[in-house]
Structure formats: structure tokens, C-alpha cells
Design a protein around this motif. Sequence first.
Motif, PDB file in Angstrom:
ATOM      1  N   VAL A 205       0.823  -1.214   0.000  1.00 32.29           N
ATOM      2  CA  VAL A 205       0.000   0.000   0.000  1.00 32.29           C
ATOM      3  C   VAL A 205       0.857   1.264   0.000  1.00 32.29           C
ATOM      4  O   VAL A 205       0.463   2.304  -0.555  1.00 32.29           O
ATOM      5  CB  VAL A 205      -0.952  -0.009   1.216  1.00 32.29           C
ATOM      6  N   GLN A 206       2.067   1.206   0.582  1.00 40.34           N
ATOM      7  CA  GLN A 206       2.919   2.394   0.642  1.00 40.34           C
ATOM      8  C   GLN A 206       3.320   2.898  -0.740  1.00 40.34           C
ATOM      9  O   GLN A 206       3.696   4.059  -0.895  1.00 40.34           O
ATOM     10  CB  GLN A 206       4.164   2.097   1.475  1.00 40.34           C
ATOM     11  N   GLY A 207       3.214   2.023  -1.742  1.00 37.86           N
ATOM     12  CA  GLY A 207       3.569   2.443  -3.095  1.00 37.86           C
ATOM     13  C   GLY A 207       2.700   3.559  -3.625  1.00 37.86           C
ATOM     14  O   GLY A 207       3.109   4.321  -4.513  1.00 37.86           O
ATOM     15  N   PHE A 246      -6.876 -17.092  -4.676  1.00 35.31           N
ATOM     16  CA  PHE A 246      -5.650 -16.299  -4.658  1.00 35.31           C
ATOM     17  C   PHE A 246      -4.575 -16.789  -5.634  1.00 35.31           C
ATOM     18  O   PHE A 246      -3.697 -16.014  -6.006  1.00 35.31           O
ATOM     19  CB  PHE A 246      -5.066 -16.281  -3.240  1.00 35.31           C
ATOM     20  N   SER A 247      -4.612 -18.049  -6.014  1.00 36.77           N
ATOM     21  CA  SER A 247      -3.561 -18.576  -6.884  1.00 36.77           C
ATOM     22  C   SER A 247      -3.446 -17.831  -8.208  1.00 36.77           C
ATOM     23  O   SER A 247      -2.320 -17.568  -8.674  1.00 36.77           O
ATOM     24  CB  SER A 247      -3.783 -20.070  -7.128  1.00 36.77           C
ATOM     25  N   PRO A 248      -4.560 -17.472  -8.872  1.00 34.06           N
ATOM     26  CA  PRO A 248      -4.413 -16.678 -10.110  1.00 34.06           C
ATOM     27  C   PRO A 248      -3.691 -15.357  -9.861  1.00 34.06           C
ATOM     28  O   PRO A 248      -2.928 -14.896 -10.722  1.00 34.06           O
ATOM     29  CB  PRO A 248      -5.870 -16.448 -10.547  1.00 34.06           C
ATOM     30  N   VAL A 249      -3.930 -14.759  -8.697  1.00 33.64           N
ATOM     31  CA  VAL A 249      -3.253 -13.506  -8.358  1.00 33.64           C
ATOM     32  C   VAL A 249      -1.749 -13.724  -8.291  1.00 33.64           C
ATOM     33  O   VAL A 249      -0.961 -12.925  -8.822  1.00 33.64           O
ATOM     34  CB  VAL A 249      -3.770 -12.953  -7.012  1.00 33.64           C
ATOM     35  N   MET A 250      -1.340 -14.826  -7.661  1.00 37.32           N
ATOM     36  CA  MET A 250       0.096 -15.079  -7.521  1.00 37.32           C
ATOM     37  C   MET A 250       0.746 -15.438  -8.851  1.00 37.32           C
ATOM     38  O   MET A 250       1.904 -15.070  -9.099  1.00 37.32           O
ATOM     39  CB  MET A 250       0.333 -16.186  -6.495  1.00 37.32           C
ATOM     40  N   ILE A 251       0.033 -16.153  -9.697  1.00 38.66           N
ATOM     41  CA  ILE A 251       0.580 -16.439 -11.030  1.00 38.66           C
ATOM     42  C   ILE A 251       0.795 -15.132 -11.786  1.00 38.66           C
ATOM     43  O   ILE A 251       1.835 -14.924 -12.433  1.00 38.66           O
ATOM     44  CB  ILE A 251      -0.367 -17.377 -11.806  1.00 38.66           C
ATOM     45  N   VAL A 369      -2.013  -2.483  -8.137  1.00 43.26           N
ATOM     46  CA  VAL A 369      -3.174  -3.315  -7.803  1.00 43.26           C
ATOM     47  C   VAL A 369      -2.748  -4.760  -7.592  1.00 43.26           C
ATOM     48  O   VAL A 369      -3.146  -5.417  -6.614  1.00 43.26           O
ATOM     49  CB  VAL A 369      -4.244  -3.216  -8.911  1.00 43.26           C
ATOM     50  N   ILE A 370      -1.909  -5.271  -8.494  1.00 43.95           N
ATOM     51  CA  ILE A 370      -1.447  -6.662  -8.381  1.00 43.95           C
ATOM     52  C   ILE A 370      -0.626  -6.849  -7.111  1.00 43.95           C
ATOM     53  O   ILE A 370      -0.757  -7.860  -6.405  1.00 43.95           O
ATOM     54  CB  ILE A 370      -0.628  -7.056  -9.625  1.00 43.95           C
ATOM     55  N   ALA A 371       0.228  -5.868  -6.796  1.00 40.24           N
ATOM     56  CA  ALA A 371       1.066  -5.964  -5.596  1.00 40.24           C
ATOM     57  C   ALA A 371       0.212  -5.973  -4.332  1.00 40.24           C
ATOM     58  O   ALA A 371       0.499  -6.719  -3.382  1.00 40.24           O
ATOM     59  CB  ALA A 371       2.054  -4.795  -5.548  1.00 40.24           C
TER      60      ALA A 371
END
Length: 718
Positions: A205-207, A246-251, A369-371
Motif C-alpha cells: 500500500v505504501q507504493g 488467490f492462486s491466479p493472483v500469484m501467477i 493493484v497486483i502488488a
Amino acid sequence: MEAEDDRIDHIESMEVEVKDSSEFSRRRMPSFSRYYKEKPREPQEYSVLQTLLFAYQSLGVVYGDLGTSPLYVFSSINLSNPEEKDILGILSLIFWTLTLIALVKYVFIVLQADDHGEGGTFALYSLICQHVNLQTRITKQNARLESDTNLRFFSQRSTLQSRTKQFLEKSPRAQALVIFIVLFGTCMVIGDGALTPAISVLSAVQGIQQRSSKIDQMGVVLISIAILLVLFLFQSYGSSRVGFAFSPVMILWFGCTSSIGVYNIIKFYPGIFKALSPHYIFVFFDRNQKHGWEVLGAVFLCVTGAEAMFADLGHFTKKSIQIAFSAFIYPALILAYGGQAAYLVKHPESLRSAFYSSIPDPVFWPMFVIATLAAIVASQSLISASFSIIRQSMALGCFPRVTMLHTSKSHEGQVYSPEVNYFLMVACILIVAGFKGGPEIGNAFGVAVVWVMLITTCLMTVVMLTIWDTNVFLVAVFFMVFFSLEGTYMTSLLIKVPQGGWVPFAISVFFLIIMLSWTYGRSKKHEYESKRKMTPSDLSQLISEVQACYVPGVCLFFTDLVNGIPPIVRHYIKNVGALRRITVIITIRTLPIRTVLPDERYFVGKLGPDGMYRCLVQYGYTDVPAMEDDEFIASVMEKIKEQIDRNDELTELESAKVHDVVFVMGRTILRTSKQNGCIERIVINYVYRFLQKNFRSTVSMLGIHPEKLLQVGILYEM
């Protein structure tokens, strides 16, 4: 030999006949066995497709923490005016730390020390207990019996009677040290579960501050807290659903970070991977001296989350975790770190914001967003690990009873505890709000992880010496390499204790007080009952003295004693003056093994008076005791039938089954006198009693119907 004979003679004054599996198979297996997943006698095997599916799910549960470490590793390094050789030295440190600790130690070595699919600190302890006869306050109630070694999921004992094994079995102090290490490691993992979400979400979030000057640090803290609340409330859906979500997010995360890494390497410094040479590590320390050593604490953050591979093993499989890391996670991390280092060689002033500064402008907001989503996933690994390790410690009697819900019908290791979840949520929010997103959270995070890894190294050394029969030279190499490596990082992190590093120690002390108080109270209760237990002849004499009458039905007395008749039976007979026609003294044993199969679950034998029986009911630490219906009674009655050799006894048993069944449990209160020490009085009279009153009772854990339950209050004066 006398002590061993006492353990083997585990049911006093009765004969126990262990039926072979072929004879058991000819009898009807009650549907009670549905509670236990391992119905076959062979370990569960998974197809290639299932293994790959588990590997996919593990991306969203196990690797979030380790995978998002590029968010904060370089930015946590405090180095003024870094030059090219400094950046290359830092990258070399990251590469070799990741390779040696995450890949070599955990993937290739530690994962091999699973306890029939279960991982974590308590799984290592369980494995040691199956080969080394430990006799401590934790194991006293569950001391090994001769029959235990015949169980399907009891690991075969090593034939090598090593000096280490003999030393551990003969030295109470060494055993106490092992137990303390296990408990301390368990508490550190729980602390890790509170710190991981805090640092991961905050770092992501700090980004936003780089592109929006209107959002100050307090705004970042509030956004992070809101995200954390959603994350913890989502836990009740279980690891499987969380993993699929969550796995699609990590891929996507690993694909994007590695792609950006390749882009930065090509654009800024194509020769960056010359840093893989350890030569640059020596150059780095030669240039920075003591300050280089202080930087090690930040570098160590690159392997935070590696411990989750072992701790979360029960949620997946060994092969799936190994495949996911070796083929996907490890290469992606090397490319991500390499890309950041290549960018920093040309832009050393951006060291404190390396991740977001190295992202090309056109993809900044999508990557933000991805991070953020990946940081949410990162929090999942240690939260799941906390659930697993609390369940294991609770099953072995080291932790008070809490609610433990199974969230998957196909994989028993996936569990969820509302109480643990809400504790971690509150602790995490307090950490974020208290430190306001400062560097103290990173310091605390590193301290927690390095201690977990050091403890794992020590326990793995014991496993190698006492179980694997590993060559002493190889054991020495393993211990020296990893203990010295992790110890060096630990010394660097210890200077950060005043700056936030005290948090994991505070959490650990809190849980250690709970665990040690609970364990001590249970041991004193066991000691009291052991001194005042009755023999079958004492029971017969008592029945005659009070002229107890018999009423139809079945009565089950529950006790922790494996030998003898507990004081609760004397208390009940003296005050009630009656017994059921069939009275069974039940002892539930939780063994330090993964599971006990249904056909190995019961030992039944006769006691002195007619209609009196003793029954041992055995579980592994992943089994779920359940007595909410009549199937448990049917299973016990079937085993009693095997011990009956007279028609009149059989007729009496069948007649009693027609009537009601009552479960009798003691509501025990411990109280110490003023003659005992001050600390003992505080632990027993206040801490242990508080835990008894405010955590779940045995009744709620076993699911006994209230209409069938009778609780008998009894005071134990110590």
C-alpha cells in the motif's frame, strides 16, 4: 528395564489381546470410521493431475509471503550512497541466501522430515517422539505403550541406537530443552502469523504515496487495516477456496515481476547475474565493514516465508510444494531481484523505494493493484500455518482447547480456528496501528523468522542423528553450515530488538505462559490421580463397603489415567451409591503420530468386578474425536464383546445396551495450599484455572449430547 516394563504393562490387571487385521476385517466395520480419512492401510496417493492441482493451490497459500519479499527487501536496506559493487554484493547475498536456505535446506532436506504428510515444528517433535522415548510433562499422559509401534502411522524405529538417542532418553534436562525449543518455535510461528500480514500489506500500500502526495502515512495505515480486516474475515472459507481464489493472483504477480525483471536487466545492466559469484559478497563486506553486517538483517527478509513451505505441508503435499517452488517460484524470484538490482546500478538513489521505482511508468498502476492483491495472499501462508500448529499442539495436550473446524472434505490438513484467527487479526491491527507502518515491523518480522529457522535446524539435526541414521560427518556439515548462516543473520537482527524486534518475543512469551501453565496444570492433575488411583481389588472392596446397587444401562467414565481406576470413580460411588450394569472406564490417548486407523483405535479389557471394563481410545494429532451419536458406543460395545467368554455376560451386555447410556466426566478443580511456592500457587490457582474456565471444555470438543452427560465436581487439594 523396569521403567520400560511399566510402560508396556499399560492396562493394569487386565489382558489386552490385539487382533490381527485379517480377523478384524471379518467383522462389521461401523460407520464411525467415516471421521477418519485414511481408511486404507496404505498412505494416500495422489495422481500427477492432483499433485499439479495442489501445486497450483499452494501458490495462493504457501508462497505469498516468500513471493512478495521483493516488495520490501531492497527498500529495507539502509546504505548511504551505494555504488555498483555494493548493489552486486547485495544481490549476491540475496541469491545465495535464497538458494541455500529456501531451496537446499527447506525444499530438499526439511520437507523430507514430514510426519506422514504433516509439517511444522510439532511434526518434527512428533517424529522424534516416535523414535526417542521422551518422558516429560507433555508426554507423561501419552507415554509410549508397546502396542503403539504396531500402528500403521507410527514410523518404524531406527535400528541404530545412537549415542544421541541414548543421551536424550536418559537425560531429563536434554528432554526438557527439546520440549522448550519445540514450544518456543511454535510460539514464534504464531508471532510470524501476526507479523506477515502487517509487513506485506503495508509494503504494497505504501507504493501509492509515490504517485499521490495527498495520502500521508496515516492514510496508508488506515487502508492497510481495512484490507487486513477483509483478509481475516475471509479465512473461514478454508485454504482450498482461498487457494483457488488467490492462486491466479500469484501467477499474475510472479509473471509480471519476472517480466519486469527481464526488462530492467536488458535495459539497465545485462551483466547483472555476474553477481551470482560469491566473490561480490566478500567485496561488499570489505567495502562496508560493520555496516555491511548490520545490513544482513534486511537481506534476510528475502527468505521470510520459506518456513511456511514446511509449516503448511499438511494443507498440501510434499511433491506439490517442491514442484511449485523449484519450477516456478525460485526462477521468478531470481529474475525479480535481478531486475531491481539492474535498475539500482543506474539509479542508486532509489534504493529506499526500489520496487515501485523500478516499475515502468505505463504499468505502474496495474502493478500497484497486483502488488496489493499479492500482499493479501502473502498473509495467507502463515495464517494457515498458525491454524495447523495450534491444532497439533492442542492435540498433544500442550495448548488449551479451541474451536478447530475442518474446511475441506477431501484434505484433512485444511483447518480453521475462529479464536486463533481473531487473535491474529487483533494483534496484526495493533502492530500496524502501533508502529504506524514504520521500519520496526520489518525488524520484528525478521527476528521471528530467523528464530523459527534456527529451531528447525536444531530439530532437524536431532532427526538426522536419531532417525535417519545419517553419517555423522554429513550431520555436522548440515548443522555447521545452516546454524552458522542463520546465526549470523540472527546476530544482525538482535541489534534491532529495541526497534521493534521485541514484538515476536512478547507474543512468544504470551503463548509460552499459556502453554507451560496448561502443561504444568495437566501434569499436576495426572500426578495427583496417579497417587490416588484404585486397583480392581480396591474397587471391589469399595462396592461392598457402600453396598452399591446396580441399575440397568451403560456408564462411561472418562479419565486421563492409562493405568488404574481414577479417583472420580471412588467419588461417584461414595456419593451416588449405584453403578450401571455395564461400566466402562474410558481413556482417550492422543499419540504423537499423524493418525490412528479405525481398526487400531480400541483396546478393551476386563476389570475385577463383573460388568467393569477398561477401554483405551487412541487418536493421532490430526484425528477428530467425535461422540455425538451412537456409533462410538456401538464401536466400544463391539470391542467389549470380543472380551466376553460367558453367555451370561453377553446376555447382560445386550440387555444393558437397550437402556440409556450415560457419559460421566470429572469437573476437576485444582487448588494448591500455602505450603507450595508462590509461583506454583499463581500458575495452578489462577492461570490454569482461568484457562480451564475460559477455553473450550472436553465436553464441547467430544460433542457429547448434554442429555447423556453427567459432570461430577471434584476438588484436588495439592
